[in-house]
Design a protein around this motif. Structure first.
Motif, PDB file in Angstrom:
ATOM      1  N   GLN A  12       0.899  -1.224   0.226  1.00  0.00           N
ATOM      2  CA  GLN A  12      -0.015   0.212   0.157  1.00  0.00           C
ATOM      3  C   GLN A  12       0.803   1.096   0.022  1.00  0.00           C
ATOM      4  OE1 GLN A  12      -2.650   0.306   3.307  1.00  0.00           O
ATOM      5  NE2 GLN A  12      -4.044   1.613   2.389  1.00  0.00           N
ATOM      6  N   SER A  13       1.930   1.385   0.865  1.00  0.00           N
ATOM      7  CA  SER A  13       2.964   2.367   0.626  1.00  0.00           C
ATOM      8  C   SER A  13       3.634   2.422  -0.535  1.00  0.00           C
ATOM      9  CB  SER A  13       3.854   2.365   1.852  1.00  0.00           C
ATOM     10  OG  SER A  13       4.747   1.260   1.566  1.00  0.00           O
ATOM     11  N   GLN A  14       4.018   1.380  -1.345  1.00  0.00           N
ATOM     12  CA  GLN A  14       4.392   1.702  -2.566  1.00  0.00           C
ATOM     13  C   GLN A  14       3.403   2.336  -3.546  1.00  0.00           C
ATOM     14  OE1 GLN A  14       5.814  -2.465  -3.650  1.00  0.00           O
ATOM     15  NE2 GLN A  14       7.639  -2.170  -2.226  1.00  0.00           N
ATOM     16  N   LEU A  15       2.432   1.543  -3.315  1.00  0.00           N
ATOM     17  CA  LEU A  15       1.244   2.315  -4.320  1.00  0.00           C
ATOM     18  C   LEU A  15       1.029   3.640  -4.192  1.00  0.00           C
ATOM     19  CD1 LEU A  15      -1.550  -0.650  -4.229  1.00  0.00           C
ATOM     20  CD2 LEU A  15      -0.024   0.031  -6.105  1.00  0.00           C
ATOM     21  N   VAL A  16       1.063   4.106  -2.819  1.00  0.00           N
ATOM     22  CA  VAL A  16       0.773   5.722  -2.484  1.00  0.00           C
ATOM     23  C   VAL A  16       1.998   6.499  -3.004  1.00  0.00           C
ATOM     24  CG1 VAL A  16       0.999   7.340  -0.758  1.00  0.00           C
ATOM     25  CG2 VAL A  16      -0.610   5.146  -0.501  1.00  0.00           C
ATOM     26  N   GLN A  17       3.302   5.796  -2.947  1.00  0.00           N
ATOM     27  CA  GLN A  17       4.567   6.516  -3.700  1.00  0.00           C
ATOM     28  C   GLN A  17       4.362   6.638  -5.187  1.00  0.00           C
ATOM     29  OE1 GLN A  17       7.946   4.348  -2.537  1.00  0.00           O
ATOM     30  NE2 GLN A  17       7.840   5.231  -0.446  1.00  0.00           N
ATOM     31  N   GLU A  18       3.745   5.397  -5.904  1.00  0.00           N
ATOM     32  CA  GLU A  18       3.451   5.601  -7.109  1.00  0.00           C
ATOM     33  C   GLU A  18       2.496   6.631  -7.804  1.00  0.00           C
ATOM     34  OE1 GLU A  18       2.606   1.521  -8.410  1.00  0.00           O
ATOM     35  OE2 GLU A  18       4.603   0.755  -8.230  1.00  0.00           O
ATOM     36  N   LYS A  19       1.404   6.464  -6.780  1.00  0.00           N
ATOM     37  CA  LYS A  19       0.403   7.450  -7.148  1.00  0.00           C
ATOM     38  C   LYS A  19       0.996   8.937  -7.046  1.00  0.00           C
ATOM     39  CE  LYS A  19      -4.125   8.975  -5.606  1.00  0.00           C
ATOM     40  NZ  LYS A  19      -5.114   8.692  -4.395  1.00  0.00           N
ATOM     41  N   ASN A  62      -2.091  12.155 -21.187  1.00  0.00           N
ATOM     42  CA  ASN A  62      -2.761  12.550 -20.089  1.00  0.00           C
ATOM     43  C   ASN A  62      -4.202  11.499 -19.903  1.00  0.00           C
ATOM     44  OD1 ASN A  62      -1.877  14.897 -19.329  1.00  0.00           O
ATOM     45  ND2 ASN A  62      -2.861  16.043 -21.000  1.00  0.00           N
ATOM     46  N   SER A  63      -4.558  10.718 -21.013  1.00  0.00           N
ATOM     47  CA  SER A  63      -5.714   9.813 -21.073  1.00  0.00           C
ATOM     48  C   SER A  63      -5.044   8.652 -20.348  1.00  0.00           C
ATOM     49  CB  SER A  63      -6.041   9.484 -22.360  1.00  0.00           C
ATOM     50  OG  SER A  63      -5.284   8.892 -23.078  1.00  0.00           O
ATOM     51  N   LYS A  64      -3.502   8.131 -20.578  1.00  0.00           N
ATOM     52  CA  LYS A  64      -3.005   7.064 -19.982  1.00  0.00           C
ATOM     53  C   LYS A  64      -2.773   7.390 -18.517  1.00  0.00           C
ATOM     54  CE  LYS A  64      -0.577   5.225 -24.016  1.00  0.00           C
ATOM     55  NZ  LYS A  64       0.619   5.282 -24.601  1.00  0.00           N
ATOM     56  N   LEU A  65      -2.429   8.522 -18.139  1.00  0.00           N
ATOM     57  CA  LEU A  65      -2.396   8.868 -16.724  1.00  0.00           C
ATOM     58  C   LEU A  65      -3.538   8.707 -15.877  1.00  0.00           C
ATOM     59  CD1 LEU A  65       0.190  11.797 -17.074  1.00  0.00           C
ATOM     60  CD2 LEU A  65       0.765   9.607 -15.915  1.00  0.00           C
ATOM     61  N   ARG A  66      -4.744   9.105 -16.551  1.00  0.00           N
ATOM     62  CA  ARG A  66      -6.100   9.005 -15.911  1.00  0.00           C
ATOM     63  C   ARG A  66      -6.347   7.575 -15.813  1.00  0.00           C
ATOM     64  NH1 ARG A  66      -9.386  13.742 -19.375  1.00  0.00           N
ATOM     65  NH2 ARG A  66      -8.350  15.606 -18.616  1.00  0.00           N
ATOM     66  N   GLN A  67      -6.009   6.706 -16.625  1.00  0.00           N
ATOM     67  CA  GLN A  67      -6.694   5.347 -16.501  1.00  0.00           C
ATOM     68  C   GLN A  67      -5.784   4.670 -15.413  1.00  0.00           C
ATOM     69  OE1 GLN A  67      -5.875   3.646 -20.420  1.00  0.00           O
ATOM     70  NE2 GLN A  67      -7.990   4.525 -21.396  1.00  0.00           N
ATOM     71  N   GLU A  68      -4.339   5.148 -15.485  1.00  0.00           N
ATOM     72  CA  GLU A  68      -3.484   4.605 -14.575  1.00  0.00           C
ATOM     73  C   GLU A  68      -3.954   4.835 -12.858  1.00  0.00           C
ATOM     74  OE1 GLU A  68       0.618   4.160 -17.044  1.00  0.00           O
ATOM     75  OE2 GLU A  68       0.323   5.630 -15.597  1.00  0.00           O
ATOM     76  N   ASN A  69      -4.531   6.256 -12.727  1.00  0.00           N
ATOM     77  CA  ASN A  69      -5.124   6.701 -11.421  1.00  0.00           C
ATOM     78  C   ASN A  69      -6.241   5.891 -11.297  1.00  0.00           C
ATOM     79  OD1 ASN A  69      -2.963   8.811 -10.947  1.00  0.00           O
ATOM     80  ND2 ASN A  69      -4.022  10.103 -12.464  1.00  0.00           N
ATOM     81  N   MET A  70      -7.017   5.709 -12.167  1.00  0.00           N
ATOM     82  CA  MET A  70      -8.366   4.824 -12.007  1.00  0.00           C
ATOM     83  C   MET A  70      -8.048   3.256 -11.477  1.00  0.00           C
ATOM     84  SD  MET A  70     -11.289   6.639 -12.439  1.00  0.00           S
ATOM     85  CE  MET A  70     -12.284   5.778 -12.654  1.00  0.00           C
ATOM     86  N   GLU A  71      -6.788   2.878 -12.220  1.00  0.00           N
ATOM     87  CA  GLU A  71      -6.440   1.414 -11.820  1.00  0.00           C
ATOM     88  C   GLU A  71      -5.987   1.674 -10.422  1.00  0.00           C
ATOM     89  OE1 GLU A  71      -5.430  -0.220 -16.306  1.00  0.00           O
ATOM     90  OE2 GLU A  71      -3.811   0.349 -14.718  1.00  0.00           O
ATOM     91  N   LEU A  72      -5.184   2.398  -9.891  1.00  0.00           N
ATOM     92  CA  LEU A  72      -4.668   2.664  -8.703  1.00  0.00           C
ATOM     93  C   LEU A  72      -5.699   2.759  -7.567  1.00  0.00           C
ATOM     94  CD1 LEU A  72      -1.606   5.026  -9.296  1.00  0.00           C
ATOM     95  CD2 LEU A  72      -1.433   2.545  -8.575  1.00  0.00           C
ATOM     96  N   ALA A  73      -6.725   3.552  -7.975  1.00  0.00           N
ATOM     97  CA  ALA A  73      -7.965   3.693  -7.230  1.00  0.00           C
ATOM     98  C   ALA A  73      -8.474   2.227  -6.748  1.00  0.00           C
ATOM     99  CB  ALA A  73      -8.879   4.539  -7.606  1.00  0.00           C
TER     100      ALA A  73
END
Length: 322
Positions: free
Chosen positions: A49-56, A127-138
């Motif tokens: 979870q901490s690693q995912l927060v850093q990636e976010k 930007n669309s790729k970054l949004r998709q990655e943010n949704m996947e992280l959520a």
């Protein structure tokens, strides 16, 4: 319920109380191992979870960079539109004289516009790729929270299972005590007929009593460990709540730091400008100092020449006076 029935069946298959207590101890040790494994998995999930927060955070920084690049491109497009308007106005005035030049300029301008449109499309895709990655992280964070809740439910079930096992152990101890009483009565009945067997039965009874005391001590230890296990679970839930609060505090701090970074960037730029001005002034002052040093050296040479002339004149005056 199924585990309890299986355990009762296995205990009923065993003949002696010692074997039954050994089986219960073995089952308790297996449950302790399962709890330790669950704690290890919980620590691994917290690290993930901490690693995912850093990636976010890293993705958010990249997203902000992309937004800045997009704003720069938009400003360039505006400037190009303004330039296009000026070119059109000049073209209307000089349409007859410079038609060929206007064609070349418009062709070059179209090429630049195509390049800029391509860059804008590339940035939009990024930007669309970054949004998709943010949704996947959520979604990953939601899955982790659901897994943690399922783990807590499993731990509650384990606690209930432990309580039932403890009740079973108490019942088995009562049965063992009743069996001991029956054995003692049988030994008293057969005491007159077989003295040797009575001595051996008394010795076995003493051994059973010692084992009973030993088992009672083990049960006390197991209850203490069970209480410690409950305390550790309560602490882990408290740690998870504090972790959530710290995450919220960290997000607030990150926003404050972003504002402070913008302020410090503006200050840094102003300080760089001031340093450049100071450096220019320093070069001018150095040049002035070099000129002054040359003047001082020339004045020193003149002073020395004047002193030599003065000494010569003094000598001549003294000679004349003599």
């Amino acid at each position: 319920g199924k585990e309890i029935t299986l355990l009762m069946q296995t205990l009923n298959t065993l003949s002696t109380s010692e074997e039954k207590l050994a089986a219960l101890c073995k089952k308790y040790a297996e449950l302790l191992e399962e709890h330790r494994n669950s704690q290890k998995q919980m620590k691994i999930l917290q690290k993930k979870q901490s690693q995912l927060v850093q990636e976010k955070d890293h993705l958010q920084s990249e997203h902000s960079k992309a937004i800045l690049a997009r704003s720069k491109l938009e400003s360039l497009c505006r400037e190009l539109q303004r330039h296009n308007r000026t070119l059109k106005e000049e073209g209307v005035q000089r349409a007859r004289e410079e038609e060929e030049k206007r064609k070349e300029v418009t062709s070059h301008f179209q090429v630049t516009l195509n390049d800029i449109q391509l860059q804008m499309e590339q940035h939009n895709e990024r930007n669309s790729k970054l949004r998709q990655e943010n949704m996947e992280l959520a979604e990953r964070l939601k899955k982790l929270i659901e897994q943690y809740e399922l783990r807590e439910e499993h731990i509650d079930k384990v606690f209930k299972h432990k309580e039932l096992q403890q009740q079973l152990v108490d019942a088995k101890l009562q049965q063992a005590q009743e069996m001991l009483k029956e054995a003692e009565e049988r030994h008293q009945r057969e005491k007159d007929f077989l003295l040797k067997e009575a001595v051996e039965s008394q010795r076995m009874c003493e051994l059973m009593k010692q084992q009973e005391t030993h088992l009672k001590q083990q049960l006390a230890l197991y209850t203490e460990k069970f209480e410690e296990f409950q305390n550790t679970l309560s602490k882990s839930s408290e740690v998870f709540t504090t972790f959530k609060q710290e995450m919220e505090k960290m997000t607030k701090k990150i926003k404050k730091l972003e504002k402070e970074t913008t302020m410090y960037r503006s200050r840094w730029e102003s300080s760089n400008k001031a340093l450049l001005e100071m450096a220019e002034e320093k070069t001018l002052r150095d040049k002035e100092l070099e000129g002054l040093q040359l003047k001082i050296q020339r004045l020193e040479k003149l002073c020395r020449a004047l002193q030599t002339e003065r000494n010569d004149l003094n000598k001549k005056v003294q000679d004349l006076c003599a």
